[in-house]
Design a protein around this motif. Structure first.
Motif, mmCIF file in Angstrom:
data_model
loop_
_atom_site.group_PDB
_atom_site.id
_atom_site.type_symbol
_atom_site.label_atom_id
_atom_site.label_comp_id
_atom_site.label_asym_id
_atom_site.label_seq_id
_atom_site.Cartn_x
_atom_site.Cartn_y
_atom_site.Cartn_z
ATOM 1 N N GLN A 5 0.827 -1.203 0.000
ATOM 2 C CA GLN A 5 0.000 0.000 0.000
ATOM 3 C C GLN A 5 0.865 1.257 0.000
ATOM 4 O O GLN A 5 2.046 1.217 0.354
ATOM 5 C CB GLN A 5 -0.933 -0.022 1.203
ATOM 6 C CG GLN A 5 -1.906 -1.192 1.106
ATOM 7 C CD GLN A 5 -2.603 -1.474 2.414
ATOM 8 O OE1 GLN A 5 -1.979 -1.529 3.460
ATOM 9 N NE2 GLN A 5 -3.908 -1.660 2.346
ATOM 10 N N ILE A 7 0.860 5.582 1.001
ATOM 11 C CA ILE A 7 0.250 6.670 1.766
ATOM 12 C C ILE A 7 0.910 7.983 1.362
ATOM 13 O O ILE A 7 1.926 7.987 0.669
ATOM 14 C CB ILE A 7 0.412 6.465 3.291
ATOM 15 C CG1 ILE A 7 1.903 6.450 3.668
ATOM 16 C CG2 ILE A 7 -0.310 5.217 3.754
ATOM 17 C CD1 ILE A 7 2.167 6.507 5.164
ATOM 18 N N TRP A 60 -7.475 2.968 12.468
ATOM 19 C CA TRP A 60 -6.608 2.283 11.516
ATOM 20 C C TRP A 60 -5.233 2.152 12.149
ATOM 21 O O TRP A 60 -4.893 2.891 13.065
ATOM 22 C CB TRP A 60 -6.494 3.078 10.213
ATOM 23 C CG TRP A 60 -7.796 3.241 9.509
ATOM 24 C CD1 TRP A 60 -8.741 4.210 9.733
ATOM 25 C CD2 TRP A 60 -8.326 2.417 8.485
ATOM 26 N NE1 TRP A 60 -9.811 4.028 8.918
ATOM 27 C CE2 TRP A 60 -9.585 2.935 8.130
ATOM 28 C CE3 TRP A 60 -7.857 1.286 7.825
ATOM 29 C CZ2 TRP A 60 -10.378 2.356 7.150
ATOM 30 C CZ3 TRP A 60 -8.653 0.715 6.842
ATOM 31 C CH2 TRP A 60 -9.892 1.248 6.511
ATOM 32 N N GLU A 79 -2.796 10.487 4.295
ATOM 33 C CA GLU A 79 -3.819 10.249 3.284
ATOM 34 C C GLU A 79 -3.671 8.821 2.799
ATOM 35 O O GLU A 79 -2.576 8.385 2.433
ATOM 36 C CB GLU A 79 -3.672 11.226 2.125
ATOM 37 C CG GLU A 79 -3.968 12.648 2.541
ATOM 38 C CD GLU A 79 -3.729 13.665 1.449
ATOM 39 O OE1 GLU A 79 -4.166 14.813 1.634
ATOM 40 O OE2 GLU A 79 -3.107 13.332 0.416
ATOM 41 N N PHE A 80 -4.793 8.087 2.816
ATOM 42 C CA PHE A 80 -4.782 6.684 2.410
ATOM 43 C C PHE A 80 -6.142 6.307 1.849
ATOM 44 O O PHE A 80 -7.167 6.557 2.495
ATOM 45 C CB PHE A 80 -4.441 5.788 3.615
ATOM 46 C CG PHE A 80 -4.686 4.333 3.361
ATOM 47 C CD1 PHE A 80 -3.851 3.622 2.518
ATOM 48 C CD2 PHE A 80 -5.759 3.680 3.934
ATOM 49 C CE1 PHE A 80 -4.079 2.276 2.265
ATOM 50 C CE2 PHE A 80 -5.995 2.348 3.694
ATOM 51 C CZ PHE A 80 -5.152 1.646 2.852
ATOM 52 N N ASP A 81 -6.154 5.735 0.681
ATOM 53 C CA ASP A 81 -7.367 5.178 0.088
ATOM 54 C C ASP A 81 -8.524 6.179 0.078
ATOM 55 O O ASP A 81 -9.657 5.838 0.409
ATOM 56 C CB ASP A 81 -7.757 3.899 0.833
ATOM 57 C CG ASP A 81 -8.710 3.031 0.033
ATOM 58 O OD1 ASP A 81 -8.694 3.102 -1.213
ATOM 59 O OD2 ASP A 81 -9.496 2.276 0.664
ATOM 60 N N GLY A 82 -8.212 7.432 -0.264
ATOM 61 C CA GLY A 82 -9.239 8.461 -0.349
ATOM 62 C C GLY A 82 -9.653 9.067 0.980
ATOM 63 O O GLY A 82 -10.566 9.889 1.039
#
Length: 112
Positions: A5, A7, A60, A79-82
């Motif tokens: 992932q 960020i 999270w 910021e992560f996944d919108g």
């Protein structure tokens, strides 16, 4: 396979208000640092507060792989996944045998 992932670490700038007090500038004064190769997972579930308005708080947790340290502070956002998530509490830097950082863990919170 866990660390696929990405960020963006958002660090606020500092501005002065009309009284000369400094405050965080999350607008044009903020710096944005993209980071790949991390893992973000749900943690702690979510809670609702319906006293004054509908509010959902979701937790999270950010993990880095071994030997990866990040310049991440408790005053930053991620910021992560919108989503925009606030770092909550101190960033845990786990020590590696022989010195250095083994990995880091950080609690994050989204508030809608």
């Amino acid at each position: 396979m866990l660390y696929l992932q990405a960020i963006v670490i958002v660090r606020p700038g500092v501005i002065e208000d009309e009284y000369g007090n400094t405050k965080a500038d999350w607008g044009s004064g903020a710096t944005r640092t993209p980071v790949g190769g991390v893992n973000v997972q749900p943690a702690g579930g979510s809670s609702e507060d319906t006293d004054d308005k509908q509010l959902t708080v979701t937790g999270w947790r950010l993990y880095t792989p071994r030997r990866m340290d990040l310049d991440l502070r408790e005053t930053d956002r991620v910021e992560f996944d919108g989503m925009t998530l606030q770092v909550t509490g101190k960033v845990a830097r786990w020590p590696a045998p022989g010195g250095g950082v083994h990995h880091i863990e950080a609690d994050l919170q989204e508030v809608d």
